[in-house]
Design a protein around this motif. Structure first.
Motif, PDB file in Angstrom:
ATOM      1  N   TRP A 124     -47.435 -81.360  21.266  1.00 41.52           N
ATOM      2  CA  TRP A 124     -46.129 -80.351  21.482  1.00 41.52           C
ATOM      3  C   TRP A 124     -46.651 -80.192  22.815  1.00 41.52           C
ATOM      4  O   TRP A 124     -45.657 -78.855  23.184  1.00 41.52           O
ATOM      5  N   ASP A 126     -45.755 -81.001  25.889  1.00 37.89           N
ATOM      6  CA  ASP A 126     -44.722 -81.153  27.067  1.00 37.89           C
ATOM      7  C   ASP A 126     -42.520 -80.780  26.365  1.00 37.89           C
ATOM      8  O   ASP A 126     -42.404 -80.720  27.229  1.00 37.89           O
ATOM      9  N   TYR A 127     -43.348 -80.137  25.095  1.00 40.73           N
ATOM     10  CA  TYR A 127     -41.539 -79.173  24.112  1.00 40.73           C
ATOM     11  C   TYR A 127     -41.674 -77.931  23.909  1.00 40.73           C
ATOM     12  O   TYR A 127     -41.134 -77.961  23.724  1.00 40.73           O
ATOM     13  N   LYS A 128     -43.261 -77.624  24.208  1.00 41.62           N
ATOM     14  CA  LYS A 128     -43.223 -76.000  23.746  1.00 41.62           C
ATOM     15  C   LYS A 128     -42.844 -75.224  25.046  1.00 41.62           C
ATOM     16  O   LYS A 128     -43.106 -75.384  26.077  1.00 41.62           O
ATOM     17  N   LEU A 143     -40.267 -74.137  19.457  1.00 40.14           N
ATOM     18  CA  LEU A 143     -40.015 -75.542  19.197  1.00 40.14           C
ATOM     19  C   LEU A 143     -38.220 -75.545  19.163  1.00 40.14           C
ATOM     20  O   LEU A 143     -37.507 -76.522  19.445  1.00 40.14           O
ATOM     21  N   MET A 146     -35.102 -77.196  21.644  1.00 43.29           N
ATOM     22  CA  MET A 146     -35.830 -78.781  21.672  1.00 43.29           C
ATOM     23  C   MET A 146     -33.994 -79.338  20.447  1.00 43.29           C
ATOM     24  O   MET A 146     -34.413 -78.928  20.007  1.00 43.29           O
ATOM     25  N   GLU A 150     -34.023 -84.910  18.196  1.00 43.41           N
ATOM     26  CA  GLU A 150     -34.862 -85.673  19.171  1.00 43.41           C
ATOM     27  C   GLU A 150     -36.112 -84.458  18.473  1.00 43.41           C
ATOM     28  O   GLU A 150     -37.517 -85.162  18.073  1.00 43.41           O
ATOM     29  N   LEU A 151     -36.024 -83.633  17.777  1.00 47.89           N
ATOM     30  CA  LEU A 151     -37.264 -82.694  17.440  1.00 47.89           C
ATOM     31  C   LEU A 151     -37.124 -83.363  16.242  1.00 47.89           C
ATOM     32  O   LEU A 151     -39.011 -83.975  15.498  1.00 47.89           O
ATOM     33  N   GLU A 154     -39.299 -86.615  17.175  1.00 49.75           N
ATOM     34  CA  GLU A 154     -40.762 -86.024  17.615  1.00 49.75           C
ATOM     35  C   GLU A 154     -41.773 -85.761  16.186  1.00 49.75           C
ATOM     36  O   GLU A 154     -43.046 -85.985  16.040  1.00 49.75           O
TER      37      GLU A 154
END
Length: 188
Positions: A124, A126-128, A143, A146, A150-151, A154
């Protein structure tokens, strides 16, 4: 089920309940779970859960000297030599009421074994987004910002990568504060 000594369990074979000899160190998994490819994630979690029992609880249940003292003397088979985990024990880790510490430890072991914190962080990264802490409030999940679509994509990739069930993944992500238990995440 994890067996900690030699003994017998009752199984159903051809519609009849029959005793089945089990050796020390045996892990028994339901044939229904093992045969269903769609249940791979749940099977992996169940195996890791039983491994957790073997790692943490083996000494609690072993006799001081099993090699010279038989465990079973009665004519009827006993199951006291094993830990039997039922689906409800494993699938409801947030329901600690009535759940003993042995099951909690095996669940926690399975979760950490299959989804180590460092590997989850790497997945995670790149998203955290670090949460903002406000005194007296729980921190927002990593997240939280996000977009849901998208979530969801992923999250399914996470499940596939770690080869776990959606339920196990969701619980682990909640425990590590990546998501919350709120309704926004119920559809994952």
């Amino acid at each position: 089920m994890t067996s900690f000594s030699n003994g017998f369990i009752n199984i159903i074979r051809d519609g009849q309940i029959v005793p089945y000899k089990v050796d020390k160190g045996t892990i028994i998994i339901s044939s229904e779970l093992e045969a269903d490819e769609k249940q791979e994630g749940r099977l992996n979690y169940t195996l890791a859960h039983e491994l957790g029992h073997n790692v943490y609880h083996r000494r609690k249940f072993e006799e001081p000297d099993n090699s010279t003292q038989p465990l079973l003397f009665d004519e009827e088979p006993k199951e006291s030599f094993a830990i039997t985990c039922h689906r409800d024990n494993i699938e409801n880790p947030d329901n600690t009421q009535g759940k003993d510490w042995i099951e909690w430890q095996a669940d926690y072991f399975a979760s950490c074994f299959l989804m180590p914190k460092e590997a989850v962080e790497e997945f995670w990264k790149d998203y955290k987004k670090e949460p903002v802490f406000v005194f007296g409030e729980d921190p927002a999940p990593y997240l939280a910002e996000m977009p849901y679509n998208e979530l969801k994509v992923e999250f399914l990739r996470f499940v596939s990568t770690f080869r776990v069930s959606k339920k196990a993944a969701k619980i682990r992500l909640k425990k590590l504060n990546y998501i919350t238990g709120g309704t926004a995440y119920d559809c994952l």
